[in-house]
Scaffold this active site. Structure first.
Site, short mmCIF file in Angstrom:
data_model
loop_
_atom_site.label_atom_id
_atom_site.label_comp_id
_atom_site.label_asym_id
_atom_site.label_seq_id
_atom_site.Cartn_x
_atom_site.Cartn_y
_atom_site.Cartn_z
N ASP A 274 -0.41 -7.93 6.48
CA ASP A 274 -1.48 -7.04 6.53
C ASP A 274 -2.74 -7.70 5.74
O ASP A 274 -2.78 -8.22 4.52
CB ASP A 274 -1.05 -5.84 5.35
CG ASP A 274 -2.30 -4.68 5.32
OD1 ASP A 274 -3.45 -5.04 5.48
OD2 ASP A 274 -1.95 -3.54 5.10
N LYS B 283 -11.71 -0.33 5.52
CA LYS B 283 -11.95 -0.86 4.22
C LYS B 283 -13.19 -1.78 4.51
O LYS B 283 -14.27 -1.36 4.83
CB LYS B 283 -10.71 -1.39 3.75
CG LYS B 283 -9.48 -0.64 3.83
CD LYS B 283 -9.58 0.68 2.86
CE LYS B 283 -8.59 1.72 3.11
NZ LYS B 283 -7.28 1.38 2.78
N TYR C 176 0.81 -1.18 -0.04
CA TYR C 176 0.21 -0.01 -0.21
C TYR C 176 1.05 1.15 0.21
O TYR C 176 1.96 1.26 0.78
CB TYR C 176 -1.07 0.06 1.34
CG TYR C 176 -1.60 1.20 1.28
CD1 TYR C 176 -2.65 1.39 0.52
CD2 TYR C 176 -1.40 2.05 2.53
CE1 TYR C 176 -3.56 2.49 0.80
CE2 TYR C 176 -2.09 3.38 2.66
CZ TYR C 176 -3.18 3.36 1.70
OH TYR C 176 -4.06 4.54 1.98
#
Ligand SMILES: *Cc1c(COP(=O)(O)O)cnc(C)c1O
Length: 377
Positions: A170, A195, A98
């Site tokens: 993650d 999210k 990310y």
């Protein structure tokens, strides 16, 4: 109890005898003491708050962790996690992370003396070769963002097993509904709760879920000391979001499968990256370590003009950052999530001016296909 049920009934609220079906929001910053040197168990909301505690117990249960810590964002969770390490410690990180995590590692963790080394964690021999006596952690994001590459979590664990190296993963893209990294050997699971867990594009949150008590205690100290704790109201929104996690994940995945196949058949689309495609290079690893593929797709089109045309012409699908909500979103990693990644690194990873990323929501599939079809015309 199955995970779908645990999302709703896994943790009983202990703090009220009213019969209320939903855990209340304890909108308070502080708690009165019953007597000198006495505590109700709650003193000050930065340390703990019953609403946040309820959410943390749900997350610990869903991930199979020893505990869980709820933060005000995913980045707050990862930034706090980095406080576990000291100058000189080496951290091996997936090379397709990310963008915000890359920015944290390159601009802040490095300044603080951590030696972050990027490695293709999908390639076990590369991980093996990068390990040194100073390696303190391997940080894995899988599936990765935005190229949807898959790392074999259990295989990385067996590579580092026995050494004093933390395996951190993650799990934002799959959530515990599809993947439980602690069962595969992870020591700490990180999340952007903004999210899928929140799921409605209406709040931000982050989590750290440690596998054992000692790590939980160390991280809890950092959490209350650095202070990026999730507020009672946002904790409530997360508790509420998680109740429908199973339904949302299933529907979004079903849509994503259909969309990925539809995209493959479009002549302006030159590549489709979705972990659920039979042609995905790591489909067997996904099948082994996850019960689903999630609903993130990235795809390349024939020209930057086509990419921009799609972004400007989608009507239902929103051109917006973020992912994992009920609304489908489309982004341009080049200018958004990965704008801060150095060009060379970006191109190496395939993040070109022709790549778009789609977070597939829970709308009707016909409307999603219809919208993309008209935007591609
Ligand atoms: C969004 C995201 C983060 C950061 O979380 P925020 O809640 O935006 O701070 C970290 N990792 C992944 C995979 C993400 O998608």
């Amino acid at each position: 109890m199955k995970l779908d049920t645990a999302c709703i009934h896994g943790v009983k609220d202990r703090t009220h005898g009213t019969g209320a079906v939903c855990a209340p929001i304890y909108q308070t910053s502080t708690f009165a003491h019953p007597g000198v040197a006495q505590s109700t168990g709650y003193d000050y909301t930065r340390q703990q708050n019953p609403t946040r505690e309820h959410l943390e117990r749900i997350m610990a249960q869903l991930e199979g962790g020893a505990g869980a810590l709820a933060f005000s964002s995913g980045m707050a969770a990862i930034a706090t996690l980095m406080e576990l390490f000291s100058p000189g410690d080496q951290i091996l990180a997936s090379d397709d992370l990310y963008g915000g995590t890359i920015r944290l590692f390159d601009r802040i963790s490095s300044k603080n003396g951590l030696d972050i080394r990027y490695v293709d964690t999908c390639d076990l021999s590369a991980v093996q070769a990068a390990l040194t006596p100073l390696t303190k952690a391997v940080y894995v994001e899988t599936p990765s963002n935005p190229m949807m590459r898959v790392t074999d979590i259990a295989a990385v664990k067996s590579l580092i097993g026995g050494r004093d190296i933390l395996l951190i993963t993650d799990n934002t893209f799959l959530t515990p509904y599809y993947c439980r990294p602690i069962e595969l050997g992870a020591d700490i699971v990180t999340h952007s709760g903004t999210k899928y867990l929140g799921g409605h594009n209406d709040t931000m949150a982050g989590f750290l879920v440690p596998a054992d008590d000692a790590l939980t205690e160390r991280l809890r100290f950092l959490h209350k000391t650095t202070g990026a704790c999730l507020s009672p109201f946002d904790s409530f929104l997360l508790i509420r979001g998680i109740k429908t996690l199973a339904l949302r994940m299933e529907r979004a995945q079903q849509n994503a499968q259909r969309l990925a196949h539809w995209l493959l058949a479009q002549n302006k689309v030159t590549a489709v990256h979705y972990v659920g495609l039979e042609t995905h290079p790591s489909i067997q690893i996904s099948r082994k370590q996850a019960s689903g593929f999630g609903s993130m797709i990235s795809f390349a089109v024939d020209s930057p003009e086509t990419a921009c045309h799609i972004l400007e012409n989608v009507k239902l699908i929103l051109y917006a950052e973020s992912l994992g909500g009920v609304e489908s979103l489309i982004t341009y990693p080049l200018l958004q999530t990965h704008a801060d990644v150095p060009e060379e690194q970006r191109l190496e990873r395939g993040i070109t001016d022709r790549l778009l990323r789609l977070s597939v929501g829970i709308e009707h599939i016909d409307d999603l296909i219809g919208d993309l079809a008209q935007a591609m015309e």
